[in-house]
Design a protein around this motif. Structure first.
Motif, short mmCIF file in Angstrom:
data_model
loop_
_atom_site.label_atom_id
_atom_site.label_comp_id
_atom_site.label_asym_id
_atom_site.label_seq_id
_atom_site.Cartn_x
_atom_site.Cartn_y
_atom_site.Cartn_z
N TRP A 150 25.83 31.26 38.78
CA TRP A 150 25.69 31.78 40.00
C TRP A 150 27.10 31.36 40.79
CZ3 TRP A 150 22.34 34.40 42.89
CH2 TRP A 150 22.52 34.36 44.36
N SER A 151 27.57 30.29 40.68
CA SER A 151 28.86 29.76 41.18
C SER A 151 30.05 30.29 40.25
CB SER A 151 28.89 28.26 41.50
OG SER A 151 29.04 27.62 40.21
N ARG A 152 31.08 30.66 41.03
CA ARG A 152 32.48 31.00 40.26
C ARG A 152 33.39 29.43 39.62
NH1 ARG A 152 30.07 34.51 43.85
NH2 ARG A 152 30.45 36.59 43.37
N SER A 153 33.94 29.71 38.74
CA SER A 153 34.79 28.81 38.13
C SER A 153 35.93 28.43 39.04
CB SER A 153 35.35 29.02 36.70
OG SER A 153 36.19 30.26 37.02
N ASN A 154 36.46 27.14 39.23
CA ASN A 154 37.86 27.04 39.92
C ASN A 154 38.78 27.95 39.48
OD1 ASN A 154 37.02 24.46 41.28
ND2 ASN A 154 36.87 23.54 39.26
N LEU A 155 38.89 28.60 38.34
CA LEU A 155 39.77 29.68 38.04
C LEU A 155 39.53 30.69 38.91
CD1 LEU A 155 39.77 27.55 35.37
CD2 LEU A 155 40.56 29.77 34.00
N PHE A 156 38.56 31.16 39.00
CA PHE A 156 38.09 32.43 39.87
C PHE A 156 38.29 32.14 41.16
CE2 PHE A 156 35.49 34.94 42.53
CZ PHE A 156 35.65 36.48 42.06
N PHE A 157 38.16 30.91 41.74
CA PHE A 157 38.42 30.59 43.13
C PHE A 157 39.87 30.42 43.53
CE2 PHE A 157 38.72 27.53 46.67
CZ PHE A 157 38.30 28.31 47.54
N GLY A 158 40.66 29.89 42.37
CA GLY A 158 41.86 29.51 42.73
C GLY A 158 43.05 31.01 42.52
N LEU A 159 42.62 31.67 41.44
CA LEU A 159 43.42 32.87 41.20
C LEU A 159 42.77 34.18 42.18
CD1 LEU A 159 43.02 32.56 37.34
CD2 LEU A 159 45.18 32.09 38.98
N PRO A 160 43.87 35.24 42.15
CA PRO A 160 43.63 36.32 43.40
C PRO A 160 42.12 37.20 43.19
CG PRO A 160 45.28 36.95 41.75
CD PRO A 160 45.13 35.47 41.59
N PHE A 161 41.61 37.52 44.25
CA PHE A 161 40.13 38.26 44.38
C PHE A 161 40.42 39.55 44.10
CE2 PHE A 161 38.56 34.70 46.92
CZ PHE A 161 38.38 33.95 46.16
N TYR A 162 41.60 40.03 44.70
CA TYR A 162 41.80 41.55 45.08
C TYR A 162 43.30 41.86 45.10
CZ TYR A 162 42.71 40.31 49.84
OH TYR A 162 43.13 39.88 51.11
N HIS A 163 43.85 43.29 44.96
CA HIS A 163 45.20 43.72 44.98
C HIS A 163 45.03 45.14 45.73
CE1 HIS A 163 46.22 40.42 41.90
NE2 HIS A 163 45.20 41.06 41.27
N ALA A 164 46.23 45.43 46.42
CA ALA A 164 46.53 46.62 47.23
C ALA A 164 47.74 47.24 46.48
CB ALA A 164 46.43 46.53 48.64
N GLY A 165 47.50 48.29 45.92
CA GLY A 165 48.81 49.11 45.46
C GLY A 165 48.24 50.32 44.66
N ILE A 166 49.00 50.55 43.33
CA ILE A 166 48.69 51.72 42.78
C ILE A 166 48.68 51.22 41.22
CG2 ILE A 166 49.99 53.40 44.12
CD1 ILE A 166 52.26 53.26 42.41
N ARG A 167 47.90 51.99 40.32
CA ARG A 167 47.91 51.51 39.10
C ARG A 167 47.88 52.68 37.97
NH1 ARG A 167 41.96 48.04 38.74
NH2 ARG A 167 40.70 49.87 39.07
N ALA A 168 48.09 52.75 36.90
CA ALA A 168 48.00 53.72 35.61
C ALA A 168 47.27 52.94 34.58
CB ALA A 168 49.27 54.24 35.47
N THR A 169 46.22 53.77 34.14
CA THR A 169 45.44 53.17 33.21
C THR A 169 45.51 54.24 31.92
OG1 THR A 169 44.14 51.95 34.36
CG2 THR A 169 43.36 52.31 32.22
N TYR A 170 45.67 53.77 30.58
CA TYR A 170 46.01 54.72 29.54
C TYR A 170 45.18 54.05 28.01
CZ TYR A 170 48.00 58.09 26.00
OH TYR A 170 48.07 58.84 25.24
N GLU A 171 44.31 55.15 27.54
CA GLU A 171 43.86 54.66 26.29
C GLU A 171 44.69 54.99 25.20
OE1 GLU A 171 39.95 56.47 25.92
OE2 GLU A 171 39.16 55.50 27.76
N LEU A 172 45.19 54.07 24.62
CA LEU A 172 46.33 54.00 23.76
C LEU A 172 45.49 54.58 22.28
CD1 LEU A 172 48.42 50.83 24.08
CD2 LEU A 172 48.87 53.07 24.74
#
Length: 421
Positions: A193-215
């Motif tokens: 139910w709760s999140r780990s300290n890693l989840f809480f310390g590291l970023p939740f979201y990003h705003a920008g652009i991304r590209a995904t490709y299946e190699l």
């Protein structure tokens, strides 16, 4: 024509037969002639085209998917803090009160090469979700930008286009959930139910652009350029980059490796504008139909004005299926942070007020049907310095008189429920 009295009907019947057979013979001759269409055939060929123009096929009409979930919980902190705050716990940080953690409604769509998604949220969780979002001042003609008035109710929003390059490159722009770490925003997708300290310390979201490709069938690569950690409005002029690779080794084993780098300090910060490097990796393994494991490791460093700040963190997860409706999950995590310091001063901590923070969690997950989860969870948190609350807490929580942490550990028990569609 009616026959005259005494006239035979046979000649008339013969003429009628000829009149009927003659067109049929002509049609048969036309069918036997290559490259020649009969009127009926021409009409049959044209009719579907006309209907296709008037009524789009299901593929042309696109695909629309609605979704959503609700999360609510009650938590008890055995420290019994007077401010009723379970500190440094992500989204389950209020105790001794029934809490609507989050209510989310989402819509996703696909039409040919175009796709998009919007997820709106309301509840207690969004307050923590955007806690680190920078506030940008405005003018008489430009409004201010801050999480409370602008972004709070948006969890995710992006538009995508799959370009016909190789296997197809998916370009997306907007606000994305962070791919760093194995845990996710919806509790239904996590084992605890709760999140780990890693989840809480590291970023939740990003705003920008991304590209995904299946190699290949097993390898997927992703490249992102964004504002940084938890920045819809950037706190500096620099942009951050991310490289992410996913290897689906088998149906039971998947490995993720990721690099994220960029300037994360605000413009004018005493630490300067150093480049921060983050390295993240995790593996998920289904050992059997009833037993699964996850190992997550994260590390990084930043060379700033005061020296090199760095961190290492790890989390281990295990889940066993006790029956058709019941799961038991365990998690242990630890996070070490070193803060740079020299004769010029000390850098601001990136994550925690102390050098170490850790937790151990045990979660019982009851799922009476496919779209509901009821969880009972016990958790122990500890830190290398006073970062939690116990008993009577000094301060009133205001900016001028903040609450003063007075405990190095806390124990909680939480009962929560989530349902989704």
């Amino acid at each position: 024509m009616r026959p005259r009295r005494g006239q035979s009907l046979l000649p008339l019947l013969g003429r009628a037969v000829l009149l009927v057979l003659a067109p049929a013979a002509v049609l048969a001759q036309d069918r036997a002639t290559p490259g020649v269409q009969t009127p009926a055939e021409a009409g049959a060929d044209q009719q579907p085209l006309q209907e296709a123009e008037a009524k789009p096929s299901p593929a042309d009409a696109g695909k629309l998917t609605l979704g959503g979930y609700v999360e609510a919980f009650y938590s008890y902190n055995f420290n019994r803090p007077s401010n009723r705050i379970t500190n440094y716990r992500g989204f389950d940080n209020r105790e001794s009160t029934f809490t609507l953690s989050n209510a989310v409604a989402s819509v996703s769509w696909e039409k040919a090469a175009v796709s998009g998604r919007v997820a709106a949220q309301v509840g207690h969780t969004p307050n923590t979700y955007y806690l680190a979002e920078p506030a940008a001042a405005g003018t008489s003609s430009t409004p201010t930008s801050d999480a409370t008035t602008t972004w709070k109710y948006i969890q995710e929003a992006w538009v995508g286009y799959k370009a016909p390059i190789g296997r197809g490159v998916l370009f997306q722009g907007g606000i994305f959930l962070s791919p760093i770490g194995v845990e996710n925003m919806p509790i239904k997708d996590n084992w605890n139910w709760s999140r780990s300290n890693l989840f809480f310390g590291l970023p939740f979201y990003h705003a920008g652009i991304r590209a995904t490709y299946e190699l290949s069938k097993s390898w997927t690569a992703e490249l992102m350029v964004c504002n940084g950690w938890n920045n819809i409005v950037d706190n500096n002029r620099e942009k951050s980059v991310m490289l992410h690779a996913i290897d689906k080794i088998s149906d039971s084993l998947t490995v993720n490796v990721l690099y994220f780098g960029g300037v994360e300090r605000s413009t004018g910060a005493p630490e300067g504008q150093p480049w921060r490097h983050l390295f993240d990796a995790y593996a998920t393994w289904d050992a059997s139909k009833t037993l699964s494991f996850i190992l997550h490791v994260d590390a990084g460093f930043e060379r700033n004005t005061f020296g090199t700040s760095d961190w290492t963190a790890t989390a281990g997860y295990a889940r066993v299926r006790l029956g058709r409706l019941l799961f038991l999950a365990a998690r242990a995590d630890v996070f070490w942070e070193h803060v740079a310091s020299n004769a010029e001063g000390t850098a601001s901590a990136i994550f925690w007020p102390g050098k170490r923070v850790a937790s151990q969690t045990l979660t019982l997950d009851f799922r009476p049907q496919d779209n509901i989860s009821i969880r009972l969870e016990g958790r122990h948190d500890s830190g290398s310095t006073e970062m939690y609350f116990r008993g009577q807490v000094a301060g009133d929580g205001s900016t001028a008189n903040p609450y003063v942490p007075n405990a190095r550990s806390q124990n909680t028990i939480t009962l929560g429920a989530t349902s989704w569609f």
